[in-house]
Design a protein around this motif. Structure first.
Motif, PDB file in Angstrom:
ATOM      1  N   ASN A  28      30.378 -79.471  53.075  1.00 20.05           N
ATOM      2  CA  ASN A  28      31.239 -78.374  52.669  1.00 20.05           C
ATOM      3  C   ASN A  28      30.440 -77.463  51.740  1.00 20.05           C
ATOM      4  OD1 ASN A  28      33.143 -76.690  51.503  1.00 20.05           O
ATOM      5  ND2 ASN A  28      34.732 -78.248  51.548  1.00 20.05           N
ATOM      6  N   ALA A  29      30.033 -76.317  52.244  1.00 22.57           N
ATOM      7  CA  ALA A  29      29.176 -75.422  51.471  1.00 22.57           C
ATOM      8  C   ALA A  29      29.858 -74.911  50.213  1.00 22.57           C
ATOM      9  CB  ALA A  29      28.751 -74.245  52.342  1.00 22.57           C
ATOM     10  N   PHE A  30      31.164 -74.722  50.264  1.00 22.60           N
ATOM     11  CA  PHE A  30      31.877 -74.186  49.107  1.00 22.60           C
ATOM     12  C   PHE A  30      31.885 -75.187  47.954  1.00 22.60           C
ATOM     13  CE2 PHE A  30      33.746 -72.112  52.833  1.00 22.60           C
ATOM     14  CZ  PHE A  30      33.390 -70.816  52.538  1.00 22.60           C
ATOM     15  N   ILE A  31      32.188 -76.440  48.248  1.00 21.33           N
ATOM     16  CA  ILE A  31      32.229 -77.431  47.176  1.00 21.33           C
ATOM     17  C   ILE A  31      30.817 -77.759  46.700  1.00 21.33           C
ATOM     18  CG2 ILE A  31      32.236 -79.550  48.541  1.00 21.33           C
ATOM     19  CD1 ILE A  31      34.370 -78.841  45.432  1.00 21.33           C
ATOM     20  N   GLU A  32      29.840 -77.685  47.596  1.00 24.81           N
ATOM     21  CA  GLU A  32      28.457 -77.923  47.190  1.00 24.81           C
ATOM     22  C   GLU A  32      27.995 -76.834  46.216  1.00 24.81           C
ATOM     23  OE1 GLU A  32      26.165 -80.434  47.810  1.00 24.81           O
ATOM     24  OE2 GLU A  32      27.966 -81.455  48.493  1.00 24.81           O
ATOM     25  N   SER A  33      28.352 -75.595  46.486  1.00 27.58           N
ATOM     26  CA  SER A  33      27.998 -74.501  45.585  1.00 27.58           C
ATOM     27  C   SER A  33      28.675 -74.680  44.233  1.00 27.58           C
ATOM     28  CB  SER A  33      28.409 -73.171  46.211  1.00 27.58           C
ATOM     29  OG  SER A  33      28.196 -72.120  45.318  1.00 27.58           O
ATOM     30  N   TRP A  34      29.954 -75.045  44.256  1.00 28.66           N
ATOM     31  CA  TRP A  34      30.695 -75.270  43.015  1.00 28.66           C
ATOM     32  C   TRP A  34      30.068 -76.417  42.223  1.00 28.66           C
ATOM     33  CZ3 TRP A  34      33.517 -79.305  40.879  1.00 28.66           C
ATOM     34  CH2 TRP A  34      34.319 -78.967  39.804  1.00 28.66           C
ATOM     35  N   HIS A  35      29.697 -77.481  42.927  1.00 28.36           N
ATOM     36  CA  HIS A  35      29.146 -78.647  42.257  1.00 28.36           C
ATOM     37  C   HIS A  35      27.780 -78.324  41.643  1.00 28.36           C
ATOM     38  CE1 HIS A  35      27.716 -82.868  41.831  1.00 28.36           C
ATOM     39  NE2 HIS A  35      28.949 -82.991  41.419  1.00 28.36           N
ATOM     40  N   ARG A  36      26.978 -77.496  42.299  1.00 23.18           N
ATOM     41  CA  ARG A  36      25.690 -77.102  41.721  1.00 23.18           C
ATOM     42  C   ARG A  36      25.907 -76.283  40.452  1.00 23.18           C
ATOM     43  NH1 ARG A  36      21.490 -73.815  41.042  1.00 23.18           N
ATOM     44  NH2 ARG A  36      19.427 -74.568  41.579  1.00 23.18           N
ATOM     45  N   THR A  37      26.864 -75.365  40.491  1.00 22.91           N
ATOM     46  CA  THR A  37      27.183 -74.590  39.294  1.00 22.91           C
ATOM     47  C   THR A  37      27.622 -75.518  38.170  1.00 22.91           C
ATOM     48  OG1 THR A  37      27.861 -72.733  40.684  1.00 22.91           O
ATOM     49  CG2 THR A  37      28.585 -72.699  38.390  1.00 22.91           C
ATOM     50  N   LEU A  38      28.416 -76.510  38.498  1.00 20.97           N
ATOM     51  CA  LEU A  38      28.879 -77.487  37.517  1.00 20.97           C
ATOM     52  C   LEU A  38      27.702 -78.255  36.923  1.00 20.97           C
ATOM     53  CD1 LEU A  38      31.660 -79.426  36.807  1.00 20.97           C
ATOM     54  CD2 LEU A  38      30.258 -80.896  38.202  1.00 20.97           C
ATOM     55  N   LYS A  39      26.841 -78.799  37.774  1.00 23.02           N
ATOM     56  CA  LYS A  39      25.738 -79.650  37.301  1.00 23.02           C
ATOM     57  C   LYS A  39      24.697 -78.878  36.500  1.00 23.02           C
ATOM     58  CE  LYS A  39      25.256 -83.639  38.878  1.00 23.02           C
ATOM     59  NZ  LYS A  39      25.521 -84.907  38.286  1.00 23.02           N
ATOM     60  N   TYR A  40      24.503 -77.596  36.810  1.00 21.33           N
ATOM     61  CA  TYR A  40      23.491 -76.812  36.126  1.00 21.33           C
ATOM     62  C   TYR A  40      24.057 -75.989  34.975  1.00 21.33           C
ATOM     63  CZ  TYR A  40      19.950 -78.067  39.511  1.00 21.33           C
ATOM     64  OH  TYR A  40      19.052 -78.767  40.282  1.00 21.33           O
ATOM     65  N   SER A  41      25.327 -76.181  34.647  1.00 18.70           N
ATOM     66  CA  SER A  41      25.883 -75.453  33.507  1.00 18.70           C
ATOM     67  C   SER A  41      25.282 -76.002  32.213  1.00 18.70           C
ATOM     68  CB  SER A  41      27.402 -75.554  33.479  1.00 18.70           C
ATOM     69  OG  SER A  41      27.808 -76.872  33.259  1.00 18.70           O
ATOM     70  N   VAL A  42      25.232 -75.176  31.209  1.00 19.14           N
ATOM     71  CA  VAL A  42      24.541 -75.518  29.971  1.00 19.14           C
ATOM     72  C   VAL A  42      25.131 -76.732  29.286  1.00 19.14           C
ATOM     73  CG1 VAL A  42      23.927 -74.645  27.682  1.00 19.14           C
ATOM     74  CG2 VAL A  42      23.828 -73.127  29.644  1.00 19.14           C
ATOM     75  N   GLY A  43      26.422 -76.866  29.260  1.00 14.97           N
ATOM     76  CA  GLY A  43      27.046 -77.947  28.503  1.00 14.97           C
ATOM     77  C   GLY A  43      27.298 -79.220  29.277  1.00 14.97           C
ATOM     78  N   TYR A  44      26.752 -79.346  30.486  1.00 15.62           N
ATOM     79  CA  TYR A  44      27.046 -80.536  31.294  1.00 15.62           C
ATOM     80  C   TYR A  44      26.433 -81.777  30.646  1.00 15.62           C
ATOM     81  CZ  TYR A  44      27.749 -83.533  35.329  1.00 15.62           C
ATOM     82  OH  TYR A  44      28.158 -84.542  36.158  1.00 15.62           O
ATOM     83  N   PRO A  45      27.249 -82.776  30.286  1.00 15.05           N
ATOM     84  CA  PRO A  45      26.715 -83.970  29.619  1.00 15.05           C
ATOM     85  C   PRO A  45      26.163 -84.985  30.617  1.00 15.05           C
ATOM     86  CG  PRO A  45      29.085 -84.098  29.738  1.00 15.05           C
ATOM     87  CD  PRO A  45      28.698 -82.782  30.340  1.00 15.05           C
ATOM     88  N   LYS A  46      25.294 -85.859  30.145  1.00 12.86           N
ATOM     89  CA  LYS A  46      24.775 -86.924  31.008  1.00 12.86           C
ATOM     90  C   LYS A  46      25.860 -87.936  31.326  1.00 12.86           C
ATOM     91  CE  LYS A  46      19.886 -86.939  29.939  1.00 12.86           C
ATOM     92  NZ  LYS A  46      18.761 -87.746  29.507  1.00 12.86           N
ATOM     93  N   GLN A  47      26.689 -88.226  30.348  1.00 10.83           N
ATOM     94  CA  GLN A  47      27.790 -89.159  30.567  1.00 10.83           C
ATOM     95  C   GLN A  47      28.914 -88.822  29.602  1.00 10.83           C
ATOM     96  OE1 GLN A  47      25.867 -92.895  29.856  1.00 10.83           O
ATOM     97  NE2 GLN A  47      26.357 -92.890  27.699  1.00 10.83           N
ATOM     98  N   PHE A  48      30.106 -89.303  29.946  1.00  8.50           N
ATOM     99  CA  PHE A  48      31.278 -89.093  29.116  1.00  8.50           C
ATOM    100  C   PHE A  48      31.638 -90.407  28.439  1.00  8.50           C
ATOM    101  CE2 PHE A  48      31.609 -85.960  32.529  1.00  8.50           C
ATOM    102  CZ  PHE A  48      31.759 -84.795  31.786  1.00  8.50           C
ATOM    103  N   SER A  49      32.097 -90.315  27.202  1.00 11.96           N
ATOM    104  CA  SER A  49      32.443 -91.530  26.466  1.00 11.96           C
ATOM    105  C   SER A  49      33.755 -92.138  26.944  1.00 11.96           C
ATOM    106  CB  SER A  49      32.497 -91.251  24.964  1.00 11.96           C
ATOM    107  OG  SER A  49      33.428 -90.224  24.695  1.00 11.96           O
ATOM    108  N   THR A  50      34.717 -91.283  27.299  1.00 14.18           N
ATOM    109  CA  THR A  50      36.015 -91.780  27.777  1.00 14.18           C
ATOM    110  C   THR A  50      36.476 -90.922  28.947  1.00 14.18           C
ATOM    111  OG1 THR A  50      37.303 -90.356  26.317  1.00 14.18           O
ATOM    112  CG2 THR A  50      36.688 -92.542  25.459  1.00 14.18           C
ATOM    113  N   ILE A  51      37.455 -91.413  29.664  1.00 13.16           N
ATOM    114  CA  ILE A  51      38.009 -90.657  30.787  1.00 13.16           C
ATOM    115  C   ILE A  51      38.730 -89.409  30.300  1.00 13.16           C
ATOM    116  CG2 ILE A  51      40.164 -91.955  30.905  1.00 13.16           C
ATOM    117  CD1 ILE A  51      38.227 -90.676  33.936  1.00 13.16           C
ATOM    118  N   SER A  52      39.347 -89.473  29.142  1.00 10.57           N
ATOM    119  CA  SER A  52      40.044 -88.291  28.610  1.00 10.57           C
ATOM    120  C   SER A  52      39.041 -87.205  28.214  1.00 10.57           C
ATOM    121  CB  SER A  52      40.938 -88.673  27.434  1.00 10.57           C
ATOM    122  OG  SER A  52      40.171 -89.204  26.382  1.00 10.57           O
ATOM    123  N   THR A  53      37.891 -87.602  27.701  1.00  8.29           N
ATOM    124  CA  THR A  53      36.843 -86.627  27.374  1.00  8.29           C
ATOM    125  C   THR A  53      36.366 -85.929  28.647  1.00  8.29           C
ATOM    126  OG1 THR A  53      36.132 -88.060  25.572  1.00  8.29           O
ATOM    127  CG2 THR A  53      34.616 -86.335  26.242  1.00  8.29           C
TER     128      THR A  53
END
Length: 134
Positions: A28-53
């Motif tokens: 799905n090219a649309f979700i792949e594009s969205w996911h790349r934008t998500l992964k390469y955004s400045v604030g993307y963390p390596k991991q989350f401490s909790t599910i709510s975070t």
């Protein structure tokens, strides 16, 4: 009698084989594009401490993506601007500015073409159901 393999049979019918799976997100090219934008955004963390975070971070990202991020597929406006009807005004202002700049400095446009901003044509990528399935 010996049967032929599926690959040979499809080739004899001039049918090209597809190795993609239906409903697979990798295709799905649309979700792949969205996911790349998500992964390469400045604030993307390596991991989350909790599910709510994680939920809070993703909710903030979706809000930013829809209200602040300029989409190239929408001629560099946000989806919120398109939904509110503000995009047409922005496009007309941009197109007017480009035409005025070309008139003032025609040497900058060697080929004579200028960019025209407009919403892309709406196309459907799905086959509508013939009967409602309940």
């Amino acid at each position: 009698m010996r049967g032929m393999t599926l690959a040979v049979f499809l080739d004899s019918l001039f049918i090209s084989r597809s190795y993609s799976r239906p409903r697979c997100s990798n295709d799905n090219a649309f979700i792949e594009s969205w996911h790349r934008t998500l992964k390469y955004s400045v604030g993307y963390p390596k991991q989350f401490s909790t599910i709510s975070t994680a939920r809070i971070w993703y909710a903030d990202f979706v809000a930013w993506y829809n209200s602040c991020h300029l989409h190239s597929g929408l001629s560099y406006v946000t989806p919120i601007q398109v939904r509110k009807g503000e995009a047409q005004q922005l496009y007309s202002e941009r197109n007017k500015t480009i035409i005025e700049a070309k008139a003032a400095h025609p040497e900058r446009w060697r080929k004579g073409k200028t960019r025209t901003y407009a919403l892309p044509a709406v196309t459907a990528f799905y086959r509508p159901a013939e009967k409602a399935v309940c």
